[in-house]
Design a protein around this motif. Structure first.
Motif, PDB file in Angstrom:
ATOM      1  N   LYS A 295      -7.883 -10.576   7.031  1.00 32.48           N
ATOM      2  CA  LYS A 295      -8.223 -11.421   5.872  1.00 32.48           C
ATOM      3  C   LYS A 295      -7.367 -12.676   5.851  1.00 32.48           C
ATOM      4  O   LYS A 295      -7.860 -13.783   5.636  1.00 32.48           O
TER       5      LYS A 295
ATOM      6  N   CYS B  47      -8.239 -15.176   8.610  1.00 32.33           N
ATOM      7  CA  CYS B  47      -9.528 -15.798   8.343  1.00 32.33           C
ATOM      8  C   CYS B  47      -9.410 -16.868   7.252  1.00 32.33           C
ATOM      9  O   CYS B  47      -9.939 -17.975   7.374  1.00 32.33           O
ATOM     10  N   ALA B  48      -8.666 -16.554   6.194  1.00 30.82           N
ATOM     11  CA  ALA B  48      -8.483 -17.525   5.104  1.00 30.82           C
ATOM     12  C   ALA B  48      -7.765 -18.766   5.624  1.00 30.82           C
ATOM     13  O   ALA B  48      -8.108 -19.898   5.265  1.00 30.82           O
TER      14      ALA B  48
ATOM     15  N   TYR C 286     -10.179 -21.170   7.834  1.00 32.13           N
ATOM     16  CA  TYR C 286     -11.219 -21.985   7.200  1.00 32.13           C
ATOM     17  C   TYR C 286     -10.681 -23.119   6.334  1.00 32.13           C
ATOM     18  O   TYR C 286     -11.430 -24.017   5.956  1.00 32.13           O
TER      19      TYR C 286
ATOM     20  N   LEU D 151     -18.991 -25.211   4.460  1.00 25.90           N
ATOM     21  CA  LEU D 151     -18.457 -24.413   5.569  1.00 25.90           C
ATOM     22  C   LEU D 151     -19.467 -23.359   5.992  1.00 25.90           C
ATOM     23  O   LEU D 151     -19.109 -22.214   6.263  1.00 25.90           O
ATOM     24  N   HIS D 152     -20.761 -23.720   5.998  1.00 25.53           N
ATOM     25  CA  HIS D 152     -21.757 -22.750   6.461  1.00 25.53           C
ATOM     26  C   HIS D 152     -22.950 -23.475   7.077  1.00 25.53           C
ATOM     27  O   HIS D 152     -23.285 -24.586   6.667  1.00 25.53           O
TER      28      HIS D 152
ATOM     29  N   ALA E 207     -15.752 -16.409  -2.235  1.00 21.67           N
ATOM     30  CA  ALA E 207     -15.297 -17.117  -1.033  1.00 21.67           C
ATOM     31  C   ALA E 207     -15.723 -18.584  -1.137  1.00 21.67           C
ATOM     32  O   ALA E 207     -16.499 -19.091  -0.324  1.00 21.67           O
TER      33      ALA E 207
ATOM     34  N   LEU F 267      -9.573 -16.424  -0.897  1.00 22.14           N
ATOM     35  CA  LEU F 267      -8.313 -15.807  -0.492  1.00 22.14           C
ATOM     36  C   LEU F 267      -7.325 -16.831   0.049  1.00 22.14           C
ATOM     37  O   LEU F 267      -6.176 -16.499   0.304  1.00 22.14           O
ATOM     38  N   SER F 268      -7.761 -18.068   0.202  1.00 22.36           N
ATOM     39  CA  SER F 268      -6.869 -19.113   0.707  1.00 22.36           C
ATOM     40  C   SER F 268      -6.339 -19.949  -0.456  1.00 22.36           C
ATOM     41  O   SER F 268      -7.100 -20.611  -1.161  1.00 22.36           O
TER      42      SER F 268
ATOM     43  N   ALA G 175      -8.183 -14.974  -5.152  1.00 21.37           N
ATOM     44  CA  ALA G 175      -8.524 -13.555  -5.291  1.00 21.37           C
ATOM     45  C   ALA G 175      -9.298 -13.082  -4.069  1.00 21.37           C
ATOM     46  O   ALA G 175      -9.897 -13.874  -3.333  1.00 21.37           O
ATOM     47  N   ASP G 176      -9.298 -11.766  -3.920  1.00 19.62           N
ATOM     48  CA  ASP G 176      -9.963 -11.102  -2.797  1.00 19.62           C
ATOM     49  C   ASP G 176     -11.359 -10.653  -3.240  1.00 19.62           C
ATOM     50  O   ASP G 176     -11.508 -10.050  -4.320  1.00 19.62           O
TER      51      ASP G 176
ATOM     52  N   GLU H 167     -21.721 -17.203   0.300  1.00 22.73           N
ATOM     53  CA  GLU H 167     -22.314 -17.874   1.457  1.00 22.73           C
ATOM     54  C   GLU H 167     -21.412 -17.764   2.687  1.00 22.73           C
ATOM     55  O   GLU H 167     -20.237 -18.162   2.658  1.00 22.73           O
ATOM     56  N   CYS H 168     -22.000 -17.272   3.742  1.00 23.24           N
ATOM     57  CA  CYS H 168     -21.358 -17.245   5.058  1.00 23.24           C
ATOM     58  C   CYS H 168     -19.975 -16.595   5.031  1.00 23.24           C
ATOM     59  O   CYS H 168     -19.069 -17.041   5.719  1.00 23.24           O
ATOM     60  N   SER H 169     -19.813 -15.570   4.218  1.00 26.30           N
ATOM     61  CA  SER H 169     -18.506 -14.945   4.072  1.00 26.30           C
ATOM     62  C   SER H 169     -18.573 -13.427   4.090  1.00 26.30           C
ATOM     63  O   SER H 169     -17.570 -12.768   4.380  1.00 26.30           O
TER      64      SER H 169
ATOM     65  N   LEU I 137     -17.111 -11.537   6.827  1.00 29.05           N
ATOM     66  CA  LEU I 137     -15.652 -11.576   7.003  1.00 29.05           C
ATOM     67  C   LEU I 137     -14.923 -10.481   6.235  1.00 29.05           C
ATOM     68  O   LEU I 137     -13.721 -10.298   6.419  1.00 29.05           O
TER      69      LEU I 137
END
Ligand SMILES: C[S@@+](CC[C@H](N)C(=O)[O-])C[C@H]1O[C@@H](n2cnc3c(N)ncnc32)[C@H](O)[C@@H]1O
Length: 154
Positions: free
Chosen positions: A8, A11-12, A15, A28-29, A55, A78-79, A104-105, A122-124, A127
């Motif tokens: 996690k 990945c955060a 991106y 980002l998708h 996300a 998460l970032s 948050a997760d 979207e697009c997450s 992950l």
């Protein structure tokens, strides 16, 4: 072998990097903002609703939804860097009263049951290490009769 927490966090970090912005552009998708509008239409988004963007990345989707559909949007990511960037973008756009971003997760959403009319992701989804847990959280925070919109790579 990496732990779920390591996957996690890696990945955060990837991106929110300048390289991701350069390679992937505004959204980002794949499909960009056109796919975001299509997903919003699929979930039947209407003015006045409260929406969760899981996300939320740089906040592009939240800003678009707030402007085009006049909805209130919460975004979670998460970032920390992405949350700060998205918050600044909402403030700059004069939309801070209708959009809030949270660190948050997706597998542990910080909202009471039934908070949202609809949720977009979207697009997450691909992950999240524990998809059953994420699915349970998605279903929990959306009100009965609300909608979940998920787009992703297959
Ligand atoms: C491919 S980007 C998509 C961002 C945004 N949804 C979009 O389409 O522009 C993936 C995003 O998922 C976030 N992310 C990854 N794992 C997450 C998790 N477990 N909970 C919340 N966000 C997560 C990353 O930080 C990144 O912002």
């Amino acid at each position: 072998m990496r732990t779920a927490a390591e996957v996690k966090s890696c990945c955060a970090a990837a991106y929110c990097s300048p390289a991701a912005a350069f390679l992937l552009g505004e959204s980002l998708h794949p499909g960009g903002t056109a796919l975001t509008r299509r997903l919003a239409d699929v979930v039947g988004m209407r003015s006045g609703q409260r929406i969760l963007d899981v996300a939320s990345g740089r906040g592009t989707t939240a800003l678009l939804l707030s402007r085009k559909y006049a909805v209130a949007v919460d975004g979670v990511d998460l970032s920390d860097a992405s949350v700060r960037q998205a918050t600044a973008a909402a403030q700059q756009a004069g939309l801070a009263d209708r959009i809030a971003f949270h660190l948050a997760d997706a597998e542990h959403l910080p909202f009471p049951d039934g908070t949202f009319d609809a949720l977009m992701c979207e697009c997450s989804w691909c992950l999240f290490p524990d998809k059953a847990q994420a699915a349970a959280e998605f279903a929990r925070v959306v009100r009965p009769g609300g909608h979940l919109g998920i787009s992703d790579l297959t």
